[in-house]
Write a protein that holds these residues in place. Structure first.
Motif, PDB file in Angstrom:
ATOM      1  N   ASP A   1      47.257  43.642  31.384  1.00  0.00           N
ATOM      2  CA  ASP A   1      45.913  43.581  30.786  1.00  0.00           C
ATOM      3  C   ASP A   1      44.828  44.197  31.682  1.00  0.00           C
ATOM      4  O   ASP A   1      43.735  44.450  31.205  1.00  0.00           O
ATOM      5  CB  ASP A   1      45.510  42.126  30.521  1.00  0.00           C
ATOM      6  CG  ASP A   1      46.427  41.401  29.559  1.00  0.00           C
ATOM      7  OD1 ASP A   1      47.461  41.979  29.181  1.00  0.00           O
ATOM      8  OD2 ASP A   1      46.116  40.254  29.193  1.00  0.00           O
ATOM      9  N   ASP A   2      45.093  44.334  32.963  1.00  0.00           N
ATOM     10  CA  ASP A   2      44.084  44.810  33.925  1.00  0.00           C
ATOM     11  C   ASP A   2      42.751  44.070  33.738  1.00  0.00           C
ATOM     12  O   ASP A   2      41.703  44.681  33.533  1.00  0.00           O
ATOM     13  CB  ASP A   2      43.884  46.325  33.776  1.00  0.00           C
ATOM     14  CG  ASP A   2      43.175  46.934  34.983  1.00  0.00           C
ATOM     15  OD1 ASP A   2      43.070  46.262  36.027  1.00  0.00           O
ATOM     16  OD2 ASP A   2      42.704  48.088  34.873  1.00  0.00           O
ATOM     17  N   PRO A   3      42.765  42.709  33.800  1.00  0.00           N
ATOM     18  CA  PRO A   3      41.536  41.946  33.513  1.00  0.00           C
ATOM     19  C   PRO A   3      40.516  42.049  34.641  1.00  0.00           C
ATOM     20  O   PRO A   3      40.847  42.398  35.769  1.00  0.00           O
ATOM     21  CB  PRO A   3      42.059  40.505  33.417  1.00  0.00           C
ATOM     22  CG  PRO A   3      43.221  40.487  34.355  1.00  0.00           C
ATOM     23  CD  PRO A   3      43.871  41.847  34.254  1.00  0.00           C
ATOM     24  N   GLN A   4      39.255  41.720  34.290  1.00  0.00           N
ATOM     25  CA  GLN A   4      38.190  41.691  35.310  1.00  0.00           C
ATOM     26  C   GLN A   4      37.912  40.269  35.783  1.00  0.00           C
ATOM     27  O   GLN A   4      37.461  40.067  36.905  1.00  0.00           O
ATOM     28  CB  GLN A   4      36.906  42.278  34.727  1.00  0.00           C
ATOM     29  CG  GLN A   4      37.067  43.723  34.265  1.00  0.00           C
ATOM     30  CD  GLN A   4      35.776  44.280  33.711  1.00  0.00           C
ATOM     31  OE1 GLN A   4      34.855  44.600  34.460  1.00  0.00           O
ATOM     32  NE2 GLN A   4      35.697  44.376  32.395  1.00  0.00           N
ATOM     33  N   LEU A   5      38.107  39.296  34.896  1.00  0.00           N
ATOM     34  CA  LEU A   5      37.938  37.865  35.211  1.00  0.00           C
ATOM     35  C   LEU A   5      36.521  37.521  35.673  1.00  0.00           C
ATOM     36  O   LEU A   5      36.311  36.591  36.450  1.00  0.00           O
ATOM     37  CB  LEU A   5      38.978  37.400  36.257  1.00  0.00           C
ATOM     38  CG  LEU A   5      40.450  37.671  35.910  1.00  0.00           C
ATOM     39  CD1 LEU A   5      41.376  37.135  37.015  1.00  0.00           C
ATOM     40  CD2 LEU A   5      40.839  37.051  34.573  1.00  0.00           C
TER      41      LEU A   5
ATOM     42  N   ALA B   1      25.831  30.824  30.317  1.00  0.00           N
ATOM     43  CA  ALA B   1      26.979  31.254  31.116  1.00  0.00           C
ATOM     44  C   ALA B   1      26.550  32.004  32.369  1.00  0.00           C
ATOM     45  O   ALA B   1      27.371  32.630  33.029  1.00  0.00           O
ATOM     46  CB  ALA B   1      27.897  32.149  30.292  1.00  0.00           C
ATOM     47  N   ALA B   2      25.270  31.911  32.699  1.00  0.00           N
ATOM     48  CA  ALA B   2      24.764  32.702  33.815  1.00  0.00           C
ATOM     49  C   ALA B   2      25.120  32.074  35.154  1.00  0.00           C
ATOM     50  O   ALA B   2      24.311  32.017  36.074  1.00  0.00           O
ATOM     51  CB  ALA B   2      23.252  32.875  33.682  1.00  0.00           C
ATOM     52  N   GLY B   3      26.327  31.582  35.265  1.00  0.00           N
ATOM     53  CA  GLY B   3      26.774  31.044  36.544  1.00  0.00           C
ATOM     54  C   GLY B   3      27.341  32.155  37.390  1.00  0.00           C
ATOM     55  O   GLY B   3      27.519  33.277  36.922  1.00  0.00           O
ATOM     56  N   PRO B   4      27.651  31.860  38.640  1.00  0.00           N
ATOM     57  CA  PRO B   4      28.273  32.873  39.484  1.00  0.00           C
ATOM     58  C   PRO B   4      29.694  33.148  39.017  1.00  0.00           C
ATOM     59  O   PRO B   4      30.318  32.315  38.358  1.00  0.00           O
ATOM     60  CB  PRO B   4      28.283  32.209  40.863  1.00  0.00           C
ATOM     61  CG  PRO B   4      28.231  30.744  40.581  1.00  0.00           C
ATOM     62  CD  PRO B   4      27.486  30.576  39.293  1.00  0.00           C
ATOM     63  N   ASN B   5      30.205  34.327  39.327  1.00  0.00           N
ATOM     64  CA  ASN B   5      31.599  34.615  39.014  1.00  0.00           C
ATOM     65  C   ASN B   5      32.500  33.711  39.839  1.00  0.00           C
ATOM     66  O   ASN B   5      32.251  33.490  41.020  1.00  0.00           O
ATOM     67  CB  ASN B   5      31.939  36.061  39.378  1.00  0.00           C
ATOM     68  CG  ASN B   5      31.298  37.051  38.434  1.00  0.00           C
ATOM     69  OD1 ASN B   5      31.260  36.834  37.229  1.00  0.00           O
ATOM     70  ND2 ASN B   5      30.777  38.136  38.985  1.00  0.00           N
TER      71      ASN B   5
ATOM     72  N   GLY C   1      40.444  46.477  49.651  1.00  0.00           N
ATOM     73  CA  GLY C   1      39.438  45.421  49.571  1.00  0.00           C
ATOM     74  C   GLY C   1      39.968  44.028  49.315  1.00  0.00           C
ATOM     75  O   GLY C   1      39.192  43.071  49.273  1.00  0.00           O
ATOM     76  N   ALA C   2      41.281  43.868  49.141  1.00  0.00           N
ATOM     77  CA  ALA C   2      41.821  42.544  48.830  1.00  0.00           C
ATOM     78  C   ALA C   2      41.986  41.701  50.088  1.00  0.00           C
ATOM     79  O   ALA C   2      42.098  42.231  51.196  1.00  0.00           O
ATOM     80  CB  ALA C   2      43.172  42.678  48.140  1.00  0.00           C
TER      81      ALA C   2
ATOM     82  N   LEU D   1      40.266  44.845  41.940  1.00  0.00           N
ATOM     83  CA  LEU D   1      39.943  45.323  43.298  1.00  0.00           C
ATOM     84  C   LEU D   1      38.534  45.920  43.352  1.00  0.00           C
ATOM     85  O   LEU D   1      38.048  46.256  44.429  1.00  0.00           O
ATOM     86  CB  LEU D   1      40.984  46.340  43.766  1.00  0.00           C
ATOM     87  CG  LEU D   1      42.352  45.723  44.088  1.00  0.00           C
ATOM     88  CD1 LEU D   1      43.422  46.803  44.207  1.00  0.00           C
ATOM     89  CD2 LEU D   1      42.269  44.897  45.364  1.00  0.00           C
ATOM     90  N   CYS D   2      37.903  46.075  42.202  1.00  0.00           N
ATOM     91  CA  CYS D   2      36.511  46.562  42.151  1.00  0.00           C
ATOM     92  C   CYS D   2      35.601  45.463  41.608  1.00  0.00           C
ATOM     93  O   CYS D   2      34.639  45.728  40.894  1.00  0.00           O
ATOM     94  CB  CYS D   2      36.400  47.783  41.242  1.00  0.00           C
ATOM     95  SG  CYS D   2      37.447  49.130  41.739  1.00  0.00           S
ATOM     96  N   HIS D   3      35.935  44.229  41.926  1.00  0.00           N
ATOM     97  CA  HIS D   3      35.162  43.087  41.429  1.00  0.00           C
ATOM     98  C   HIS D   3      33.727  43.185  41.952  1.00  0.00           C
ATOM     99  O   HIS D   3      33.516  43.521  43.118  1.00  0.00           O
ATOM    100  CB  HIS D   3      35.839  41.802  41.924  1.00  0.00           C
ATOM    101  CG  HIS D   3      35.344  40.561  41.273  1.00  0.00           C
ATOM    102  ND1 HIS D   3      34.150  39.965  41.611  1.00  0.00           N
ATOM    103  CD2 HIS D   3      35.878  39.789  40.302  1.00  0.00           C
ATOM    104  CE1 HIS D   3      33.984  38.880  40.874  1.00  0.00           C
ATOM    105  NE2 HIS D   3      35.025  38.749  40.075  1.00  0.00           N
ATOM    106  N   PRO D   4      32.723  42.897  41.104  1.00  0.00           N
ATOM    107  CA  PRO D   4      31.325  43.103  41.530  1.00  0.00           C
ATOM    108  C   PRO D   4      30.843  42.147  42.613  1.00  0.00           C
ATOM    109  O   PRO D   4      29.919  42.481  43.355  1.00  0.00           O
ATOM    110  CB  PRO D   4      30.526  42.911  40.234  1.00  0.00           C
ATOM    111  CG  PRO D   4      31.418  42.094  39.346  1.00  0.00           C
ATOM    112  CD  PRO D   4      32.819  42.502  39.697  1.00  0.00           C
TER     113      PRO D   4
END
Ligand SMILES: NC(=O)c1ccc[n+]([C@@H]2O[C@H](COP(=O)([O-])OP(=O)(O)OC[C@H]3O[C@@H](n4cnc5c(N)ncnc54)[C@H](OP(=O)(O)O)[C@@H]3O)[C@@H](O)[C@H]2O)c1
Length: 234
Positions: free
Chosen positions: A57-61, A70-74, A120-121, A93-96
């Motif tokens: 799925d290559d999710p972003q999560l 829903a404006a909480g932190p990731n 970056g992991a 690996l490109c998580h904001p």
């Protein structure tokens, strides 16, 4: 240190399929239940999937939907990946906001660790279970030691089943989509669990079922709390 509270959550067809076939992603949730899932993400300190879900799925999560509430932190993204099969091009690996945490074992090659760290992991080597997979109790202990109070487990089938079968789940939240799909069953092994404190409601055309499992109920002073609590409508 306390282990995090674990919420296992996923979307399935009425007959219990997560996808039409392993490795073939399928959008099951309607827009309202998808927004609710993003609210749930915002309510947890960390979010976890198995590496097969990354491969298919290559999710972003990340928290992207759900309106102002829903404006909480990731949440901190975590992948179960005993041999470090996570692709170097994975969107995680490109998580904001967070470096991806890869929970792995000593079976993972050092070169692969170096490549993923360069991308970056953060690679966390943990004990393996009898199948050579990441030992989940050790992972929960480690997450507790990092001060993470809550973990949302989003799939796929092997990961969901492992957290349920090992009695490491506090709460289950399932989105039932009005579809009938012969495919990848959400529960990937023989299992017989009884849930309690069951609540149901409609979100659009989906049914959201929430229930508790038999683990010690967290109290306000035992250090195991959600980030700001679950979305209030649950
Ligand atoms: N509908 C939904 O809500 C939803 C959500 C997520 C995913 N999905 C679907 O689920 C499918 C993928 O599910 P899946 O069952 O094939 O795989 P998965 O649960 O995503 O990943 C399983 C893999 O994680 C690794 N792993 C490491 N330690 C583990 C442990 N202790 N327990 C379990 N796994 C561990 C193993 O690979 P190694 O041995 O290499 O470590 C294992 O093969 C995809 O088709 C995806 O679209 C659906």
């Amino acid at each position: 240190l306390r282990r995090p509270i674990v919420t296992v959550t996923y979307a399935q067809s009425l007959n219990g399929s997560l996808a039409a076939a392993p490795g073939r992603p399928l959008a099951l949730s309607g827009p309202q239940s998808l927004a609710f899932t993003h609210q749930l993400r915002a309510a947890h300190a960390a979010i976890l999937v198995g590496v097969n879900t990354v491969l298919s799925d290559d999710p972003q999560l990340t928290v992207r939907l759900g309106g102002a509430t829903a404006a909480g932190p990731n949440p901190q993204p975590i992948v179960l990946d005993s041999r470090l099969r996570c692709p170097l091009q994975a969107r995680l690996l490109c998580h904001p906001t967070h470096a991806l945490w890869l929970a792995t074992t000593d079976a993972a090659p050092a070169e692969r660790q170096a490549a993923l760290e360069a991308a970056g992991a953060r690679v966390i080597r943990l004990p393996a279970d009898a199948q050579g997979r990441v030992a989940l109790p050790a992972l929960l202990d480690w997450l507790g030691a990092q001060g993470l109070a809550s973990l949302m487990v989003e799939g796929g089938a092997q990961t969901i089943t492992a957290f349920l079968a090992q009695h490491l789940t506090d709460r289950l939240i399932v989105t039932l989509a009005p579809r009938l799909i012969g495919g990848l069953n959400a529960i990937a092994a023989p299992l017989d669990l009884t849930l309690h404190d069951v609540r149901c409601r409609m979100l659009g055309e989906d049914v959201i079922v929430e229930a508790e499992l038999n683990r010690p109920t967290p109290t306000a002073d035992d250090g195991r709390q959600m980030v700001g609590g679950l979305p209030s409508a649950v």
